[in-house]
Enzyme design. Structure first.
Site, PDB file in Angstrom:
ATOM      1  N   THR A 151       0.868  -1.187   0.000  1.00 20.69           N
ATOM      2  CA  THR A 151       0.000   0.000   0.000  1.00 20.69           C
ATOM      3  C   THR A 151       0.893   1.222   0.000  1.00 20.69           C
ATOM      4  O   THR A 151       1.842   1.292   0.779  1.00 20.69           O
ATOM      5  CB  THR A 151      -0.864   0.037   1.269  1.00 20.69           C
ATOM      6  OG1 THR A 151      -1.818  -0.999   1.167  1.00 20.69           O
ATOM      7  CG2 THR A 151      -1.570   1.384   1.432  1.00 20.69           C
ATOM      8  N   GLY A 181     -10.775  -0.499   3.864  1.00 25.86           N
ATOM      9  CA  GLY A 181      -9.851  -0.259   4.977  1.00 25.86           C
ATOM     10  C   GLY A 181      -9.697   1.227   5.259  1.00 25.86           C
ATOM     11  O   GLY A 181     -10.554   2.052   4.911  1.00 25.86           O
ATOM     12  N   THR A 202      -0.159   3.082   6.975  1.00 24.82           N
ATOM     13  CA  THR A 202      -0.238   1.820   6.243  1.00 24.82           C
ATOM     14  C   THR A 202      -0.160   0.691   7.255  1.00 24.82           C
ATOM     15  O   THR A 202       0.389   0.864   8.347  1.00 24.82           O
ATOM     16  CB  THR A 202       0.889   1.701   5.194  1.00 24.82           C
ATOM     17  OG1 THR A 202       0.753   0.445   4.507  1.00 24.82           O
ATOM     18  CG2 THR A 202       2.260   1.766   5.830  1.00 24.82           C
TER      19      THR A 202
HETATM   20  C1  SD4 Z   1      -5.740  -1.738   4.212  1.00 26.76           C
HETATM   21  N1  SD4 Z   1      -4.051  -0.278   5.110  1.00 26.76           N
HETATM   22  O1  SD4 Z   1      -6.513  -1.859   3.272  1.00 26.76           O
HETATM   23  C2  SD4 Z   1      -4.368  -1.138   3.976  1.00 26.76           C
HETATM   24  C3  SD4 Z   1      -3.376  -2.254   3.804  1.00 26.76           C
HETATM   25  C4  SD4 Z   1      -1.935  -1.846   3.777  1.00 26.76           C
HETATM   26  O2  SD4 Z   1       0.223  -2.312   3.102  1.00 26.76           O
HETATM   27  O3  SD4 Z   1      -1.551  -0.796   4.223  1.00 26.76           O
HETATM   28  N2  SD4 Z   1      -1.060  -2.677   3.242  1.00 26.76           N
HETATM   29  O4  SD4 Z   1      -6.020  -2.118   5.348  1.00 26.76           O
END
Ligand code: SD4
Length: 289
Positions: A151, A181, A202
């Site tokens: 992400t 998310g 993240t």
């Molecule tokens: C989520 N925060 O959809 C994101 C995932 C993430 O590196 O950060 N992955 O929960």
């Protein structure tokens, strides 16, 4: 005072801050620089938690989330659960600039993107299809792929104290269809206010959102903390109120309006990349004490 970009994870952070920094040199446009940094990584199929080639939901479909915020006027735009369109950060930018709304969701966000000239396409790469097939055969793989972190969140700061935050993701691999998310949530995955600074996050979206890590970090800077102190405090609150958040890496990072930056995480494993006046560096961020 410096022009600063900070972005996320070992593989994605460098191409993101590099593109942002180059774009900034070409255009002196901070919003565009952050958007360009994210486009670069969304369109690269090697990265598995963002854009084209991101790992899909349990139905085998990528559902993308993205958002962007302008610290000058608190304008923000976001999209969530968008299928078959990239780069979604640019759709989010259109929501911010061309509508009076902050977020559009799902098929209607896609319709909006089509009306802006985006073309529908498959978001699968050979890698994402292969990984999905493996997961369907052996759900144990879920454990492993769930932890793939690509992400990409970016914060940018320019003189005399203007900040921007932006984020793009395909979310957690094998998520329930419809799950959203923190990444497209103003204050969850990103926040920017020129009166204080910008922050991005993240990691496990449910934890980041529950604790509004980006908003919290910006508010701590508003109260007078440095970016590093603000991130440390935001993560300390999260891990003490909910110790289970230490089981996975969730991170927040920030840049203050003055140009200092910082990052903190619930667990070892987060890497931040920075561009300070065009010089690139990476930092391993230790988990909270
Ligand atoms: C989520 N925060 O959809 C994101 C995932 C993430 O590196 O950060 N992955 O929960």
């Amino acid at each position: 005072m410096p022009t600063v970009f900070v972005s996320t994870w070992p593989d994605t952070g460098l191409p993101c801050v590099r593109r942002a920094s180059e774009s900034y040199s070409e255009n002196q446009d901070l919003l565009r620089a952050c958007e360009d940094g994210l486009i670069e990584v969304e369109m690269d199929p090697r990265f598995q938690a963002i854009g084209y080639g991101g790992l899909p939901n349990s139905d085998g479909e990528q559902e993308l989330d993205a958002g962007i915020m302008d610290g000058r006027n608190l304008e923000a735009g976001a999209v969530c659960s968008v299928r078959n369109i990239v780069p979604v950060i640019s759709v989010a930018r259109h929501v911010m600039q061309d509508t009076t709304h902050v977020m559009l969701a799902g098929d209607q966000a896609m319709r909006f993107a089509l009306s802006k000239g985006f073309k529908p396409r498959s978001l699968h790469s050979r890698n994402s299809l292969e990984k999905y097939e493996n997961w369907r055969k052996d759900k144990h793989e879920a454990e492993v792929a769930h932890l793939v972190h690509d992400t990409v969140t970016i914060v940018g700061r320019e003189d005399p104290g203007h900040v921007v935050a932006a984020c793009s993701t395909s979310g957690l691999a094998w998520k329930l269809p419809g799950r959203v998310g923190d990444s497209p949530i103003v204050g969850g995955g990103f926040y920017a206010d020129d009166e204080a600074g910008a922050a991005g996050a993240t990691g496990v979206g449910e934890d980041i959102w529950r604790f509004m890590l980006s908003f919290r970090a910006v508010e701590f800077m508003r109260a007078g903390m440095t970016a590093q102190e603000a991130c440390d405090r935001a993560v300390a609150m999260m891990v003490s109120r909910k110790p289970k958040t230490r089981e996975h890496v969730s991170a927040v990072f920030a840049v203050s309006k003055a140009g200092d930056w910082g990052a903190a995480a619930s667990k070892d494993g987060f890497v931040a990349w920075t561009s300070v006046d065009g010089k690139y560096e990476s930092y391993e961020i230790r988990g909270a004490p």
